[in-house]
Structure formats: structure tokens, C-alpha cells
Write an enzyme that holds these catalytic residues in place. Structure first.
Site, PDB file in Angstrom:
ATOM      1  CG  PHE A  66      -1.903   1.130   1.227  1.00 24.44           C
ATOM      2  CD1 PHE A  66      -3.066   1.076   0.470  1.00 24.44           C
ATOM      3  CD2 PHE A  66      -1.663   2.273   1.983  1.00 24.44           C
ATOM      4  CE1 PHE A  66      -3.962   2.140   0.463  1.00 24.44           C
ATOM      5  CE2 PHE A  66      -2.544   3.342   1.979  1.00 24.44           C
ATOM      6  CZ  PHE A  66      -3.704   3.276   1.218  1.00 24.44           C
ATOM      7  CD  GLU A  67       2.114   1.430   3.747  1.00 23.99           C
ATOM      8  OE1 GLU A  67       2.436   0.244   3.551  1.00 23.99           O
ATOM      9  OE2 GLU A  67       1.031   1.774   4.276  1.00 23.99           O
ATOM     10  CB  CYS A  89       4.779 -10.174  -2.699  1.00 23.85           C
ATOM     11  SG  CYS A  89       4.007 -11.798  -2.661  1.00 23.85           S
ATOM     12  CB  ILE A  91      -0.234 -13.647  -0.573  1.00 20.54           C
ATOM     13  CG1 ILE A  91       1.183 -13.632  -1.178  1.00 20.54           C
ATOM     14  CG2 ILE A  91      -0.800 -15.067  -0.594  1.00 20.54           C
ATOM     15  CD1 ILE A  91       2.194 -14.495  -0.459  1.00 20.54           C
ATOM     16  CB  THR A  95      -9.550  -9.983   5.057  1.00 22.00           C
ATOM     17  OG1 THR A  95      -8.288  -9.582   4.534  1.00 22.00           O
ATOM     18  CG2 THR A  95      -9.354 -10.656   6.393  1.00 22.00           C
ATOM     19  CG  HIS A  97      -7.167  -6.083   4.384  1.00 22.41           C
ATOM     20  ND1 HIS A  97      -8.110  -6.569   5.242  1.00 22.41           N
ATOM     21  CD2 HIS A  97      -6.722  -4.922   4.908  1.00 22.41           C
ATOM     22  CE1 HIS A  97      -8.235  -5.731   6.254  1.00 22.41           C
ATOM     23  NE2 HIS A  97      -7.405  -4.731   6.077  1.00 22.41           N
ATOM     24  NE  ARG A 136       2.707 -15.935 -11.582  1.00 19.94           N
ATOM     25  CZ  ARG A 136       2.330 -17.199 -11.413  1.00 19.94           C
ATOM     26  NH1 ARG A 136       2.780 -17.912 -10.398  1.00 19.94           N
ATOM     27  NH2 ARG A 136       1.500 -17.770 -12.265  1.00 19.94           N
TER      28      ARG A 136
HETATM   29  N1  RBF Z   1       0.976  -5.726   2.246  1.00 20.48           N
HETATM   30  C1  RBF Z   1       1.545  -6.419   1.243  1.00 20.48           C
HETATM   31  O1  RBF Z   1       2.490  -5.931   0.619  1.00 20.48           O
HETATM   32  N2  RBF Z   1       1.094  -7.677   0.917  1.00 20.48           N
HETATM   33  C2  RBF Z   1       0.051  -8.263   1.561  1.00 20.48           C
HETATM   34  O2  RBF Z   1      -0.292  -9.410   1.224  1.00 20.48           O
HETATM   35  C3  RBF Z   1      -0.581  -7.545   2.605  1.00 20.48           C
HETATM   36  N3  RBF Z   1      -1.631  -8.073   3.249  1.00 20.48           N
HETATM   37  C4  RBF Z   1      -2.235  -7.348   4.222  1.00 20.48           C
HETATM   38  C5  RBF Z   1      -3.356  -7.886   4.888  1.00 20.48           C
HETATM   39  C6  RBF Z   1      -3.968  -7.147   5.891  1.00 20.48           C
HETATM   40  C7  RBF Z   1      -5.161  -7.745   6.588  1.00 20.48           C
HETATM   41  C8  RBF Z   1      -3.474  -5.856   6.244  1.00 20.48           C
HETATM   42  C9  RBF Z   1      -4.135  -5.026   7.313  1.00 20.48           C
HETATM   43  C10 RBF Z   1      -2.392  -5.337   5.583  1.00 20.48           C
HETATM   44  C11 RBF Z   1      -1.741  -6.059   4.578  1.00 20.48           C
HETATM   45  N4  RBF Z   1      -0.631  -5.552   3.937  1.00 20.48           N
HETATM   46  C12 RBF Z   1      -0.056  -6.247   2.921  1.00 20.48           C
HETATM   47  C13 RBF Z   1       0.004  -4.271   4.391  1.00 20.48           C
HETATM   48  C14 RBF Z   1      -0.460  -3.042   3.611  1.00 20.48           C
HETATM   49  O3  RBF Z   1       0.153  -2.997   2.319  1.00 20.48           O
HETATM   50  C15 RBF Z   1      -0.039  -1.765   4.391  1.00 20.48           C
HETATM   51  O4  RBF Z   1       1.345  -1.788   4.632  1.00 20.48           O
HETATM   52  C16 RBF Z   1      -0.751  -1.605   5.712  1.00 20.48           C
HETATM   53  O5  RBF Z   1      -2.143  -1.745   5.539  1.00 20.48           O
HETATM   54  C17 RBF Z   1      -0.446  -0.218   6.347  1.00 20.48           C
HETATM   55  O6  RBF Z   1      -0.891   0.831   5.484  1.00 20.48           O
END
Ligand code: RBF
Length: 164
Positions: A66-67, A89, A91, A95, A97, A136
Site C-alpha cells: 500500500f505504501e 507481493c 497474497i 479478508t 484486503h 514468479r
Molecule cells: N501488504 C503487502 O504488501 N502484501 C500483503 O499481502 C498484505 N496483506 C495485508 C493484509 C492485511 C489484513 C493488512 C491489514 C495489511 C496487509 N498488507 C499487505 C500491508 C499493507 O500494504 C499496508 O502496509 C498496511 O495496511 C499499512 O498501510
């Protein structure tokens, strides 16, 4: 072009412009670090293999995919770069998310690339499970980090060719 059967990284060097003149940012998400580190190794080595100078590669970590958007935005605002490679990555979990993060990153990176008129490469795996990600990130489907690096070189070259 990469297809299901052909990785961009299979292409010969002659079709890829030299990267010696370009400055690259790499933003790497720390979530699923085993995978994103492998993507990073592939991307970095691919840039070097195509002539990029180590001093012209600027790598920063962000907490999760997300960042990646704000990471790319901060790099383009503060460093003089020709392209930014974003590696993550995501996955599929139980949920929703997954969908939110995938969509946010894809839209976010699209916005950043247009905001700065600089190539921002989407090197983010979005997989159903860990094994698909391993496949991958240096496994049987190649390394998508390599392909992200080649995309960055090609787009930096396109921008150099056409921009004022
Ligand atoms: N970040 C990833 O890069 N990959 C993921 O698979 C991933 N799964 C997440 C699942 C949940 C339930 C949450 C809350 C966050 C996840 N994040 C994942 C982190 C997200 O990219 C971010 O860093 C956080 O939500 C903070 O903004």
C-alpha cells in the site's frame, strides 16, 4: 512483450536500450519480504546487467505494498530519477484486503506516473498463494523483478527519446 509463455527477461540484450545514462529508484515493500527481496535481487541485477551504474540506483523500503505509492511519490519529488520500480507481493487472504490493496496500488502508481510524467513500474505480484509468488520471484515462471527492471529501462529510454 511478456506473455504467459515468455518472460520479458528472456529477450536478448540487443532489444533493450543501454541503461548507463539513467537514474533508477527502487521501492521495495517489506510485507512478504522473502519474495520481495528476491524480486529486488532480480531487478537490481538486471539493471546492472544492462549497464546501469550502482551509484545511479536508489533503493528504499516501505512497510507494505500500500505504501509503494507514497514511496514512489517521495522518491520522484526528492531525487532526480528517470524511472521508479515498485516491488511488492500481495497474497490473497481470507479478508477483502487483497482487493483493496491491489486496486489502491494499481491506481496509486498510475496517478504518480502521470503526476510526474516519469515511468513508474508496477512490479507487484498479486497471487492466490505463496507458491505462485515463489514461482514468479526466481522460480519456474522467472523473476518478475527482472521484467520490471527491463520495463523501467525501456520506458526511461522512451521518455529520453520523446520528451523535451
Ligand atoms: N501488504 C503487502 O504488501 N502484501 C500483503 O499481502 C498484505 N496483506 C495485508 C493484509 C492485511 C489484513 C493488512 C491489514 C495489511 C496487509 N498488507 C499487505 C500491508 C499493507 O500494504 C499496508 O502496509 C498496511 O495496511 C499499512 O498501510
Amino acid at each position: 512483450m511478456a506473455t504467459q509463455l515468455k518472460n520479458l527477461s528472456d529477450f536478448s540484450n540487443t532489444e533493450i536500450p543501454p541503461a548507463v545514462a539513467y537514474r533508477f529508484g527502487i521501492v521495495v515493500a517489506e510485507w512478504n519480504a522473502e519474495i520481495t527481496n528476491a524480486l529486488y535481487q532480480g531487478a537490481y541485477q538486471s539493471l546492472i546487467n544492462h549497464g546501469a551504474l550502482p551509484d545511479n540506483i536508489f533503493t528504499y523500503a516501505v512497510p507494505g505494498s500500500f505504501e509503494l505509492t507514497s514511496g514512489a511519490d517521495i522518491l520522484l519529488k526528492n531525487l532526480k530519477l528517470d524511472a521508479v520500480i515498485c516491488l511488492g507481493c500481495i497474497i490473497q487472504g481470507e479478508t477483502r484486503h487483497f482487493d483493496f490493496i491491489c486496486n489502491a496500488v494499481a491506481n496509486g502508481l498510475s496517478n504518480v506516473t502521470l503526476k510526474y510524467s516519469k515511468p513508474v513500474v508496477f512490479g507487484v505480484l498479486t497471487t492466490d498463494n505463496q507458491q505462485q509468488a515463489i514461482d514468479r520471484a526466481g522460480g519456474k515462471h522467472g523473476n518478475k523483478g527482472d521484467e520490471a527492471a527491463i520495463t523501467a529501462i525501456k520506458m526511461a529510454n522512451l521518455a529520453e527519446t520523446l520528451n523535451d
